[in-house]
Enzyme design. Structure first.
Site, mmCIF file in Angstrom:
data_model
loop_
_atom_site.group_PDB
_atom_site.id
_atom_site.type_symbol
_atom_site.label_atom_id
_atom_site.label_comp_id
_atom_site.label_asym_id
_atom_site.label_seq_id
_atom_site.Cartn_x
_atom_site.Cartn_y
_atom_site.Cartn_z
ATOM 1 N N HIS A 513 0.875 -1.245 -0.016
ATOM 2 C CA HIS A 513 0.113 -0.004 0.168
ATOM 3 C C HIS A 513 0.748 1.146 0.005
ATOM 4 C CE1 HIS A 513 -3.364 -2.488 1.878
ATOM 5 N NE2 HIS A 513 -3.028 -2.921 0.746
HETATM 6 C C1 LIG Z 1 0.404 -7.476 -4.481
HETATM 7 C C2 LIG Z 1 -0.555 -6.298 -4.165
HETATM 8 C C3 LIG Z 1 -1.498 -6.432 -3.395
HETATM 9 C C4 LIG Z 1 -2.375 -5.771 -3.044
HETATM 10 N N1 LIG Z 1 -3.551 -5.976 -2.465
HETATM 11 C C5 LIG Z 1 -4.445 -4.964 -2.281
HETATM 12 C C6 LIG Z 1 -6.079 -5.216 -1.914
HETATM 13 O O1 LIG Z 1 -6.247 -6.359 -1.675
HETATM 14 N N2 LIG Z 1 -6.640 -4.262 -1.521
HETATM 15 C C7 LIG Z 1 -6.414 -2.965 -2.022
HETATM 16 O O2 LIG Z 1 -7.291 -2.177 -1.747
HETATM 17 N N3 LIG Z 1 -5.288 -2.703 -2.413
HETATM 18 C C8 LIG Z 1 -4.270 -3.512 -2.452
HETATM 19 N N4 LIG Z 1 -3.118 -3.216 -3.003
HETATM 20 C C9 LIG Z 1 -2.534 -1.790 -3.393
HETATM 21 C C10 LIG Z 1 -3.426 -0.991 -4.536
HETATM 22 O O3 LIG Z 1 -3.573 -2.096 -5.591
HETATM 23 C C11 LIG Z 1 -2.460 -0.047 -5.043
HETATM 24 O O4 LIG Z 1 -2.428 1.074 -3.990
HETATM 25 C C12 LIG Z 1 -3.172 0.699 -6.145
HETATM 26 O O5 LIG Z 1 -3.549 -0.384 -7.347
HETATM 27 C C13 LIG Z 1 -2.569 1.943 -6.658
HETATM 28 O O6 LIG Z 1 -2.947 2.670 -7.880
HETATM 29 P P1 LIG Z 1 -2.168 3.625 -8.735
HETATM 30 O O7 LIG Z 1 -3.250 4.127 -9.851
HETATM 31 O O8 LIG Z 1 -1.725 4.704 -7.812
HETATM 32 O O9 LIG Z 1 -1.033 2.876 -9.355
HETATM 33 P P2 LIG Z 1 -0.938 1.647 -10.319
HETATM 34 O O10 LIG Z 1 -2.233 1.036 -10.272
HETATM 35 O O11 LIG Z 1 0.198 0.972 -9.942
HETATM 36 O O12 LIG Z 1 -0.851 2.081 -11.606
HETATM 37 C C14 LIG Z 1 0.189 2.807 -12.615
HETATM 38 C C15 LIG Z 1 0.212 2.375 -13.798
HETATM 39 O O13 LIG Z 1 1.133 3.239 -14.602
HETATM 40 C C16 LIG Z 1 2.068 2.457 -15.319
HETATM 41 N N5 LIG Z 1 3.157 3.164 -15.616
HETATM 42 C C17 LIG Z 1 4.129 3.430 -14.677
HETATM 43 N N6 LIG Z 1 5.214 4.038 -15.267
HETATM 44 C C18 LIG Z 1 4.952 4.270 -16.661
HETATM 45 C C19 LIG Z 1 5.429 4.544 -17.982
HETATM 46 N N7 LIG Z 1 6.727 5.121 -17.882
HETATM 47 N N8 LIG Z 1 4.944 4.532 -19.084
HETATM 48 C C20 LIG Z 1 3.750 4.091 -19.086
HETATM 49 N N9 LIG Z 1 2.798 3.491 -18.170
HETATM 50 C C21 LIG Z 1 3.741 3.546 -16.759
HETATM 51 C C22 LIG Z 1 2.027 1.040 -14.752
HETATM 52 O O14 LIG Z 1 2.538 -0.033 -15.557
HETATM 53 C C23 LIG Z 1 0.733 0.910 -13.877
HETATM 54 O O15 LIG Z 1 -0.240 0.035 -14.926
HETATM 55 C C24 LIG Z 1 -2.136 -4.159 -3.559
HETATM 56 C C25 LIG Z 1 -1.088 -3.883 -4.301
HETATM 57 C C26 LIG Z 1 -0.260 -5.138 -4.800
HETATM 58 C C27 LIG Z 1 0.923 -4.610 -5.690
#
Ligand SMILES: Cc1cc2nc3c(=O)[nH]c(=O)nc-3n(C[C@H](O)[C@H](O)[C@H](O)COP(=O)(O)OP(=O)(O)OC[C@H]3O[C@@H](n4cnc5c(N)ncnc54)[C@H](O)[C@@H]3O)c2cc1C
Ligand SMILES: *[C@@H]1O[C@H](CO)[C@@H](O)[C@H](O)[C@H]1NC(C)=O
Ligand SMILES: *[C@@H]1O[C@H](CO)[C@@H](O)[C@H](O)[C@H]1NC(C)=O
Ligand SMILES: *[C@@H]1O[C@H](CO)[C@@H](O)[C@H](O)[C@H]1NC(C)=O
Length: 574
Positions: A513
């Site tokens: 997280h």
């Molecule tokens: C293993 C795991 C288990 C988890 N379990 C839970 C759970 O059960 N419940 C819950 O609520 N949360 C859970 N989380 C946390 C939650 O999934 C994350 O906090 C959330 O997905 C983050 O979202 P975000 O949009 O900030 O980033 P992300 O969802 O990581 O999105 C960022 C995106 O940007 C893309 N990206 C990055 N750099 C570039 C670039 N240079 N060019 C193009 N694309 C790029 C990446 O590929 C990615 O798809 C978990 C996370 C993980 C990893």
């Protein structure tokens, strides 16, 4: 030295390695008309909004923006989350995390704290590789974020209608719920998305068949005539126009590469409200700002990056909520489950559970350890290798042959208070930045861990877990076992009378997280606009000071929807 084998297997093991077979299905995106491989992208394109990162927030945001009539480009470095059983089936959870290949949907990183961690590399982002638990932020969190509560509720509902289900709650999860109530984590709030003190059952993105739904499904809401999604499109730089002193630099395009390494340019159409929105996650967004010349000047210069804006706060305020756990080998069968129930305690920690077959090298060693229980009780602790499993796991890999049914009870610290920072290691966006989270640096986090683990102890020892626990598996034995296994690379201080504090520090893991790096008020303003730069926002988990709710993804998706609506309102003021 760490052998690759050790690495692969233990990374899965620390990731709550659970084994489960489910059928695979080759499937296409429901929106294949607008999601294409970046190799098919023209060398130069023009759009009204360019969203960088098709993750948990980025998909919700891009789908929403497309509904307003403007032309949207969504760029994602990974591929589709459909058709790969590691992603779509609940049992694939540890497989994706263990897959360290460059095409894996998860990218492994090791923080400077010595804890293994993962970041998403797939459309849907973290929601395509996570444990699926879905639960909203508290109303206090919403109020302190300055969000409009009504629009927040509508945005959560928009997400829930598409991708969220009620958790099934079978034997293990029910036992943990009852154990939490006995341990005083009350009242019983039943099934609810709301963040309420006590014990509750939350939502899940896995449906009744154990099939994963992700933020990528939210693109089904998109207007297919207004949106283009390019996959395997890695953004290298946001193009920012430098201006005479006294004026604001302005973002006007991005430069990305496809999987053949070919360059593509995407520019903003002329127009006062058009903009670029960074949704690349807590590691990706600060990293890409720095690669584009916005960040601490000394760090940028050290990498040979031209400084557009000296912004020392980029990459600061990185936090990862510490997670500590005990594995409880079970004499009776347990179902496969990720997270379904949560105890929201009064001591600033959240207690959750998982169950299933734990395997790989770590579990094998654990199996040896618990064989003494078997000798003393007559219970078998391993189950025979069944036919399905043999089919799925061909080859003479001895590590695959240990599997053990067990439950896990884990404790996550709210907040946390401790913060760290992120630094560039290179100019290549494919490389992980160097991240330091400083787990337990703030003594209040350590106190929360100790108090949370004491509640875990009461749950473990409650009568509801009696049949799930070998008689000799006391809390102390279970904690000793955690200290025996290489769940992280931190030093272990095992003495006859080690403290709970020491247990917390030595066996800390991540619950993934992590957040921060582009925080509101430090890097972006209340409207998520990058301070000091025009036509550029950041909308994702990098903007948070604290992890929302007990688990963040509900609020990350909500924020994408919420800000999409707000941006559309700015476009057509009424
Ligand atoms: C293993 C795991 C288990 C988890 N379990 C839970 C759970 O059960 N419940 C819950 O609520 N949360 C859970 N989380 C946390 C939650 O999934 C994350 O906090 C959330 O997905 C983050 O979202 P975000 O949009 O900030 O980033 P992300 O969802 O990581 O999105 C960022 C995106 O940007 C893309 N990206 C990055 N750099 C570039 C670039 N240079 N060019 C193009 N694309 C790029 C990446 O590929 C990615 O798809 C978990 C996370 C993980 C990893
Ligand atoms: C699933 O994960 C396994 C192991 O982690 C990996 O070897 C395999 O290639 C992955 N399968 C797919 C389709 O990505
Ligand atoms: C938002 O939803 C929650 C949960 O259903 C409810 O308690 C709250 O009153 C709602 N707030 C608004 C402003 O509608
Ligand atoms: C359990 O008992 C078997 C059979 O007596 C023995 O071979 C094995 O070594 C014992 N295991 C342990 C850990 O004591």
């Amino acid at each position: 030295m760490i052998s690759p084998m050790w690495f692969l297997h233990n990374v899965a093991a620390i990731s709550l390695g659970i084994f489960f077979i489910a059928s695979s299905s080759a499937e296409q995106a429901p929106y294949s008309s607008f999601a294409k491989d970046a190799k098919l992208a023209p060398p130069v394109m023009y759009f009204d909004y360019i969203v960088i990162g098709g993750g948990t927030s980025g998909c919700a945001l891009a789908a929403t923006l497309s509904q307003g009539g403007a032309k949207i480009l969504l760029l994602e470095r990974g591929g589709l989350p459909y058709g790969n059983p590691n992603i779509t089936n609940i049992g694939g959870f540890p497989e994706t995390l263990a897959d360290t290949s460059p095409t894996s949907a998860s990218q492994l990183f090791l923080s400077m704290d010595g804890v293994f961690n993962h970041r998403a590399r797939v459309l849907g982002g973290g929601s395509a590789i996570n444990a699926g638990f879905y639960t909203r932020a508290s109303s206090d969190y919403v109020a302190s974020s300055g969000w409009n509560p009504r629009l927040v509720n509508e945005s959560y509902e928009w997400v829930e209608k598409k991708v969220v289900f009620q958790s099934p709650m079978l034997t293990w999860q029910s036992a943990v719920r009852d154990g939490l109530l006995d341990a005083g984590v009350s009242p019983n709030n039943g099934f609810t998305y709301e963040h309420l003190p006590g014990t509750k059952v939350g939502g899940t993105m896995f449906d009744q068949n154990g099939y994963r739904h992700t933020a990528a499904d939210l693109l089904e809401y998109a207007d297919p005539t207004k949106i283009s999604v390019y996959l395997h499109a890695t953004v290298y730089q946001i193009l920012i126009r430098t201006v005479p002193a006294g004026q604001k630099p302005k973002a006007f395009g991005v430069y990305f590469r496809d999987s053949n390494g070919n360059r593509h340019m995407a520019y903003l159409n002329n127009g006062p409200v058009n903009e670029i929105i960074l949704s690349s996650g807590a590691l990706g967004s600060p990293q890409l700002l720095m690669l584009s010349g916005i960040g601490p000047a000394n760090q940028l210069r050290a990498q040979g990056i031209k400084v557009i804006l000296d912004q020392p706060n980029v990459g600061q305020g990185m936090s990862d909520n510490p997670m500590n756990a005990v594995f409880i080998p079970s004499p009776r069968p347990v179902e496969m489950s990720l997270i379904q129930v949560v105890g929201i305690t009064q001591v600033g920690s959240f207690i959750e559970a998982a169950s299933g077959f734990f395997e790989l090298v770590w579990a094998r060693r654990m199996a040896q350890e618990v064989s003494k229980f078997e000798n003393q009780t007559g219970h078998p602790f391993t189950t025979p290798f069944n036919e399905n499993k043999q089919e799925a796991m061909p080859g003479p890999d001895p590590y695959r042959y240990a599997n053990i049914q067990a439950g896990v009870i884990l404790e996550k610290i709210a907040g946390p208070f401790s913060t760290g920072y992120l630094e560039l290691q290179s100019r290549d966006p494919n490389d992980n930045p160097r991240v330091t989270f400083n787990y337990f640096k703030d003594p209040r986090d350590l106190q929360r861990c100790v108090q949370g683990m004491e509640i875990v102890r009461r749950v473990v020892e409650s009568r509801h877990l009696f049949t799930f626990r070998y008689p000799f598996a006391t809390m102390q034995t279970l904690m000793n076992m955690m200290l025996t296994y290489p769940i992280n690379l931190r030093p272990k201080h095992v003495t006859a009378t080690y403290s709970m504090e020491q247990f917390c520090v030595d066996t800390v893991m991540t619950i993934w997280h992590y957040h921060g790096g582009c925080q509101v008020g430090r890097v972006v303003d209340q409207n998520y606009r990058v301070l000091g730069v025009d036509s550029l926002r950041v909308i994702d988990g990098s903007t948070f000071y604290n992890s929302p709710g007990t688990n963040p993804q509900a609020t990350v998706m909500m924020l994408g929807r919420y800000m999409g609506q707000r941006i559309l309102q700015d476009r057509t003021p009424f």
